[in-house]
Design a protein around this motif. Structure first.
Motif, short mmCIF file in Angstrom:
data_model
loop_
_atom_site.label_atom_id
_atom_site.label_comp_id
_atom_site.label_asym_id
_atom_site.label_seq_id
_atom_site.Cartn_x
_atom_site.Cartn_y
_atom_site.Cartn_z
N SER A 4 -2.12 8.29 9.85
CA SER A 4 -2.46 9.66 10.59
C SER A 4 -1.95 10.99 9.51
O SER A 4 -2.00 11.94 9.84
CB SER A 4 -2.47 9.68 11.85
N GLU A 5 -0.28 10.76 9.50
CA GLU A 5 0.56 11.55 8.73
C GLU A 5 0.39 12.23 7.30
O GLU A 5 0.58 12.72 7.05
CB GLU A 5 2.09 10.83 8.69
N ILE A 6 -0.90 11.22 6.50
CA ILE A 6 -1.07 11.67 5.01
C ILE A 6 -2.45 12.36 5.56
O ILE A 6 -3.68 12.31 6.21
CB ILE A 6 -1.41 9.94 4.78
N ASP A 7 -2.00 13.50 4.22
CA ASP A 7 -3.27 14.49 3.82
C ASP A 7 -4.32 13.63 2.80
O ASP A 7 -3.78 14.01 2.12
CB ASP A 7 -2.87 16.02 4.01
N ILE A 16 0.47 5.27 -1.49
CA ILE A 16 -0.41 4.17 -1.20
C ILE A 16 0.33 3.39 -1.03
O ILE A 16 1.10 1.98 -0.79
CB ILE A 16 -1.20 4.05 -2.14
N THR A 17 1.17 2.77 -2.64
CA THR A 17 2.55 2.11 -2.70
C THR A 17 3.54 2.12 -1.20
O THR A 17 3.35 0.49 -1.01
CB THR A 17 3.06 2.36 -3.90
N LYS A 18 3.83 3.18 -0.98
CA LYS A 18 4.81 3.22 0.76
C LYS A 18 3.75 2.70 1.52
O LYS A 18 4.16 1.31 2.24
CB LYS A 18 4.93 4.43 0.64
N ILE A 19 2.76 2.68 2.02
CA ILE A 19 1.46 1.90 2.63
C ILE A 19 1.79 0.75 2.52
O ILE A 19 2.16 -0.38 3.22
CB ILE A 19 0.38 3.09 2.43
N LEU A 20 1.48 -0.14 1.43
CA LEU A 20 1.41 -1.13 1.03
C LEU A 20 1.86 -1.73 1.23
O LEU A 20 2.50 -3.32 2.14
CB LEU A 20 0.10 -1.37 -0.06
N PHE A 21 2.97 -1.74 0.59
CA PHE A 21 4.61 -2.79 0.07
C PHE A 21 5.81 -1.88 1.14
O PHE A 21 6.80 -2.09 0.07
CB PHE A 21 4.15 -2.70 -0.95
N GLY A 22 6.02 -1.03 1.89
CA GLY A 22 7.82 -0.33 1.78
C GLY A 22 7.69 -1.03 2.90
O GLY A 22 7.42 -2.28 3.34
N ASN A 23 9.42 -0.61 3.40
CA ASN A 23 10.15 -1.75 3.61
C ASN A 23 10.35 -0.80 4.56
O ASN A 23 11.39 -1.00 5.67
CB ASN A 23 11.50 -1.18 2.97
N GLU A 24 9.59 -0.16 5.91
CA GLU A 24 9.52 -0.23 6.99
C GLU A 24 9.60 -0.96 8.16
O GLU A 24 9.12 -2.20 7.90
CB GLU A 24 8.75 0.92 7.99
N ALA A 106 -9.09 3.53 2.37
CA ALA A 106 -8.43 3.76 3.36
C ALA A 106 -8.42 5.55 4.42
O ALA A 106 -8.33 5.39 5.27
CB ALA A 106 -6.74 4.46 3.11
N ILE A 107 -9.68 5.81 3.53
CA ILE A 107 -10.19 7.04 4.65
C ILE A 107 -11.60 7.29 3.97
O ILE A 107 -12.06 8.30 4.60
CB ILE A 107 -9.07 8.34 3.06
N GLY A 108 -12.10 5.70 3.80
CA GLY A 108 -13.70 6.21 3.86
C GLY A 108 -14.41 7.19 3.75
O GLY A 108 -15.40 7.12 3.43
N GLU A 109 -13.37 7.26 2.20
CA GLU A 109 -14.81 7.96 1.61
C GLU A 109 -15.64 7.31 0.79
O GLU A 109 -16.56 7.96 0.00
CB GLU A 109 -13.77 8.36 0.24
N ALA A 110 -15.97 5.52 0.50
CA ALA A 110 -16.83 5.44 -0.39
C ALA A 110 -18.49 5.84 -0.29
O ALA A 110 -18.00 6.19 1.16
CB ALA A 110 -16.95 4.10 -0.08
#
Length: 110
Positions: A4-7, A16-24, A106-110
């Motif tokens: 929700s924080e992504i434009d 995208i990399t942070k969402i998929l592989f981030g160290n959170e 991620a954004i349902g653009e397809a």
């Protein structure tokens, strides 16, 4: 980082990399849906089902289409089928089967 924080108009490869592989760190909170990006690796299905069984969310959403015609059966359907075999009820599984890459999923653009 929350989706929700992504434009979506400025979604970068780094985001995208942070969402998929981030160290959170996992905050162990419940959510509404377990979001699983398309891919052939069964380990992502196992992780989603594990989180589902921990009652972390009521739904699992699998994304992934035909890979620009590379596949004859959408990746999201393959993951759904595996989750069904692992005991997740069909009514708790959502699929998005038109995306061909992570941004579309991620954004349902397809």
């Amino acid at each position: 980082m929350k989706l929700s924080e992504i434009d979506v108009n400025e979604l970068s490869k780094e985001q995208i990399t942070k969402i998929l592989f981030g160290n959170e760190q996992d905050n162990n909170k419940q959510g509404d849906c377990i979001f699983v990006y398309g891919g052939k690796g069964i380990e992502r299905v196992h992780k989603a089902v594990d989180l589902y069984n921990q009652e972390r969310a009521k739904y699992i959403l699998f994304t992934g289409g035909l890979g620009y015609g590379k596949y004859t059966y959408p990746l999201s359907f393959k993951m759904r089928d595996s989750a069904l075999e692992l005991g997740v009820p069909e009514e708790n599984i959502l699929v998005e089967d038109r995306s061909n890459h992570v941004k579309e999923g991620a954004i349902g653009e397809a």
